[in-house]
Design a protein around this motif. Structure first.
Motif, PDB file in Angstrom:
ATOM      1  N   LYS A 178       7.218  -8.385  -0.103  1.00  0.00           N
ATOM      2  CA  LYS A 178       7.305  -9.199   1.117  1.00  0.00           C
ATOM      3  C   LYS A 178       6.410  -8.675   2.230  1.00  0.00           C
ATOM      4  O   LYS A 178       5.865  -9.468   3.017  1.00  0.00           O
ATOM      5  N   ILE A 179       6.254  -7.355   2.318  1.00  0.00           N
ATOM      6  CA  ILE A 179       5.439  -6.791   3.400  1.00  0.00           C
ATOM      7  C   ILE A 179       3.987  -6.583   2.980  1.00  0.00           C
ATOM      8  O   ILE A 179       3.155  -6.180   3.796  1.00  0.00           O
ATOM      9  N   GLY A 180       3.689  -6.837   1.702  1.00  0.00           N
ATOM     10  CA  GLY A 180       2.308  -6.711   1.238  1.00  0.00           C
ATOM     11  C   GLY A 180       1.847  -5.288   1.041  1.00  0.00           C
ATOM     12  O   GLY A 180       0.691  -4.965   1.300  1.00  0.00           O
ATOM     13  N   ALA A 181       2.751  -4.403   0.580  1.00  0.00           N
ATOM     14  CA  ALA A 181       2.378  -3.015   0.315  1.00  0.00           C
ATOM     15  C   ALA A 181       1.873  -2.885  -1.118  1.00  0.00           C
ATOM     16  O   ALA A 181       2.375  -3.545  -2.025  1.00  0.00           O
ATOM     17  N   ALA A 182       0.870  -2.034  -1.322  1.00  0.00           N
ATOM     18  CA  ALA A 182       0.318  -1.809  -2.669  1.00  0.00           C
ATOM     19  C   ALA A 182       1.333  -1.037  -3.515  1.00  0.00           C
ATOM     20  O   ALA A 182       2.101  -0.227  -2.984  1.00  0.00           O
ATOM     21  N   PRO A 183       1.374  -1.243  -4.819  1.00  0.00           N
ATOM     22  CA  PRO A 183       0.520  -2.131  -5.618  1.00  0.00           C
ATOM     23  C   PRO A 183       1.059  -3.560  -5.741  1.00  0.00           C
ATOM     24  O   PRO A 183       0.777  -4.237  -6.733  1.00  0.00           O
ATOM     25  N   ILE A 193       3.678   4.773  -2.908  1.00  0.00           N
ATOM     26  CA  ILE A 193       3.353   3.436  -2.393  1.00  0.00           C
ATOM     27  C   ILE A 193       2.542   3.543  -1.106  1.00  0.00           C
ATOM     28  O   ILE A 193       1.566   2.815  -0.901  1.00  0.00           O
ATOM     29  N   VAL A 194       2.925   4.470  -0.228  1.00  0.00           N
ATOM     30  CA  VAL A 194       2.203   4.663   1.039  1.00  0.00           C
ATOM     31  C   VAL A 194       0.748   5.048   0.773  1.00  0.00           C
ATOM     32  O   VAL A 194      -0.178   4.469   1.363  1.00  0.00           O
TER      33      VAL A 194
END
Length: 457
Positions: free
Chosen positions: A206-211, A265-266
Motif C-alpha cells: 500500500k505504501i509502495g515500499a520495495a520489493p 525492506i528499508v
C-alpha cells in the motif's frame, strides 16, 4: 466520527450537485465540507479522545487527519482549469476523492483490524476507479488495471495476516492483541509470527515500499496527474499512519522479530527508489520513484521505536506532502502548455515564470533534504532516531542514498535556470498561486521552526 460523517455527506451532496449540472458549485461545496472537517480536528484536539468502539479519535488520529484533509484541500484547488470545458465527470472526480478520504480517516483512527481492512478498501476501491477515470486514455486504463490487480493481491496478504493474528489471539482489537503479547511473551502461538510478516507485506504494498513497489511507477505515470498527486501524498501518509499504529504500538513487544525483515525492506526501498530515479527522463515517473525512496526514509521510524516515532513521521509526512503537491502543481501547468512531462519541458522555466520556478526550487530542495526546509528536518529526525541505537551503518547507507537523490532533484533546478527552452508564457491561475505560496511557506516555516508540530502527538 463527526469528521467521517462530514466528509461522506459532502461527497453525497457533491454527487447530487453533479447530477443537476451545477459544476460551479462543486468546488465551494467540497471546500466547505473539508474546512468543516478541519474545524472538527481543531476542536477535538487534546479533548476526551472519544472512542467509537473500533475507532478512536486521539491526538495521533487527529494530527494525521489534519494533514490529509489540508493536503486534500490544496489538491482540490488545483482543479482550476484542470478539466476540459465539456468534461462530464467532474462530480465523480470530487466524490471519489472524498470517499477515498473518508477511508483514509478510518485508516488513521482504527483500533480494530477489521476497521483497518474496511478503511483500506474504501480508500482503494475509490482509487481504482480514479486511476482509470479517463476511459478513452490507454495509459489511464492500464494504470487502473495494474493498480486493481496489485491492490487485490496485497489485500489477500493483509486479510491472511489478520486471520492468523485472530487465530492466535481470538480478537481483532489492538488493545487485546497487545495484552496477549505482553502476557504470553514466551508462549506466543506459532500462527502469530507469519501473521505479522503477512501484514507487513500487505501494508508495504500500500505504501509502495520495495520489493512490493513495482506497480507504483506505471500507476503514477498513467493515472491523471491530479489523482497521482493525491495518491503520492495523502494516500501514502495514511498508509504510514496505519503502519505506525499497528507496529509501533500493538506489535512493539515483538520488535526484535519483525525489525530485521523491515530493515531489509528499508535498504531495498532506498536503493531501488533512488538509483532508478536517476535514469528517468520523465518528471512524473521520477517523482514516482522518489516517492518510493521517501517510503524508505519514513520506515526509519519503525527501525528504532521511541516516544517520538509518531511525531517524526508526522513531520516527515508534512514536509513530503507539501513539497510534492508543489511539484505536481507545477507539472500540471507545464504539461498543459507543452503537452508532455519530460524534464526538457522545464527548460528555461525561470525566464518564462520566475515565480513558479522559485517555488518549485524550494520544493526540490526540501525533497532533497537541504537545510532550512522541512525536508531536511524530516530526514534529520529519521537519521537521529536510528542513531540512538548506534545503527551507524544504516545511517551511512541512507545518507549515501540521499546524496544520490540530490542529482535528480537538482536536475530539475538546472533545467529551469541553466538550460534554454521555448519562451512561451506560463500562466499561473489564482488558485494555483495560493497552493504554491501556501505550500512553500509551510515548507520553509517547518524547516526553520519544526517545534511547532514536533511535539503535537
Amino acid at each position: 466520527m463527526n469528521i467521517i460523517i462530514t466528509i461522506t455527506v459532502t461527497a453525497l451532496v457533491v454527487l447530487y450537485a453533479g447530477l443537476f449540472k451545477a459544476k460551479k458549485a462543486l468546488l465551494p461545496i467540497t471546500l466547505l465540507g473539508l474546512l468543516t472537517s478541519l474545524a472538527f480536528v481543531a476542536t477535538g484536539w487534546n479533548g476526551n479522545h472519544n472512542s467509537y468502539g473500533m475507532m478512536q479519535m486521539d491526538n495521533f488520529a487527529l494530527a494525521f487527519t489534519g494533514i490529509t484533509v489540508l493536503g486534500t484541500i490544496l489538491i482540490f484547488l488545483l482543479t482550476q482549469n484542470y478539466f476540459a470545458e465539456n468534461s462530464e465527470n467532474i462530480a465523480e472526480y470530487f466524490t471519489l476523492i472524498l470517499f477515498s478520504l473518508a477511508g483514509i480517516v478510518i485508516m488513521v483512527s482504527y483500533t480494530n483490524m477489521s476497521m483497518l481492512f474496511i478503511g483500506v478498501e474504501i480508500m482503494s476501491v475509490s482509487l481504482y476507479i480514479l486511476a482509470g477515470i479517463r476511459k478513452n486514455n490507454f495509459a489511464s486504463n492500464e494504470a487502473a488495471l495494474k493498480y486493481f490487480l496489485m491492490g487485490a493481491f496485497s489485500t489477500g496478504f493483509l486479510l491472511f495476516g489478520i486471520t492468523l493474528i485472530y487465530g492466535a489471539t481470538g480478537s481483532f482489537d489492538l488493545g487485546v492483541i497487545n495484552q496477549y503479547l505482553v502476557a504470553n511473551y514466551k508462549t506466543i502461538s506459532p500462527m502469530f509470527y507469519p501473521g505479522i510478516i503477512l501484514l507487513m507485506v500487505g501494508l508495504c504494498f500500500k505504501i509502495g515500499a520495495a520489493p512490493f513497489h513495482f506497480w507504483t511507477p506505471d500507476v503514477y505515470e498513467g493515472a491523471p496527474t491530479l489523482i497521482t498527486t493525491f495518491m503520492s501524498t495523502i494516500v501514502k501518509t495514511a498508509g504510514f499512519a496505519a503502519f505506525l499504529r499497528l507496529f509501533a504500538d500493538t506489535f512493539a513487544p515483538l520488535h526484535d522479530f519483525w525489525m530485521p525483515p523491515l530493515m531489509v525492506i528499508v535498504c531495498l526501498t532506498l536503493l531501488i527508489g533512488n538509483v532508478t530515479a536517476l535514469f528517468q527522463k520523465n518528471f512524473k515517473r521520477m517523482l514516482a520513484y522518489s516517492s518510493i525512496s521517501h517510503a524508505g526514509y519514513l520506515l526509519f521510524s519503525l527501525i528504532t521505536l521511541t516516544a517520538n516515532s509518531a511525531n517524526n513521521v508526522l513531520v516527515y509526512a508534512a514536509a513530503y506532502t507539501f513539497a510534492t503537491i508543489i511539484a505536481f502543481a507545477v507539472l500540471i501547468l507545464v504539461k498543459q502548455k507543452t503537452g508532455n512531462d519530460h524534464f526538457d519541458s522545464f527548460n528555461g522555466l525561470a525566464k518564462r515564470n520566475p515565480f513558479t520556478a522559485l517555488i518549485l526550487t524550494i520544493a526540490m530542495l526540501s525533497l532533497a533534504g537541504i537545510p532550512l526546509t522541512a525536508g531536511f528536518i524530516g530526514k534529520y529526525l529519521m537519521f537521529l532516531n536510528v542513531m540512538s541505537e548506534y545503527q551507524i551503518y544504516l545511517v551511512a547507507f541512507a545518507i549515501l542514498n540521499a546524496l544520490v537523490g540530490f542529482y535528480y532533484y537538482f536536475r530539475v533546478i538546472v533545467a529551469m535556470y541553466f538550460k534554454e527552452g521555448n519562451e512561451m508564457e506560463l500562466q499561473t491561475p489564482v488558485q494555483y498561486q495560493f497552493v504554491l505560496v501556501f505550500s512553500a511557506l509551510i515548507t520553509i516555516f517547518l524547516g526553520v521552526y519544526p517545534a511547532v508540530i514536533l511535539n503535537l502527538i
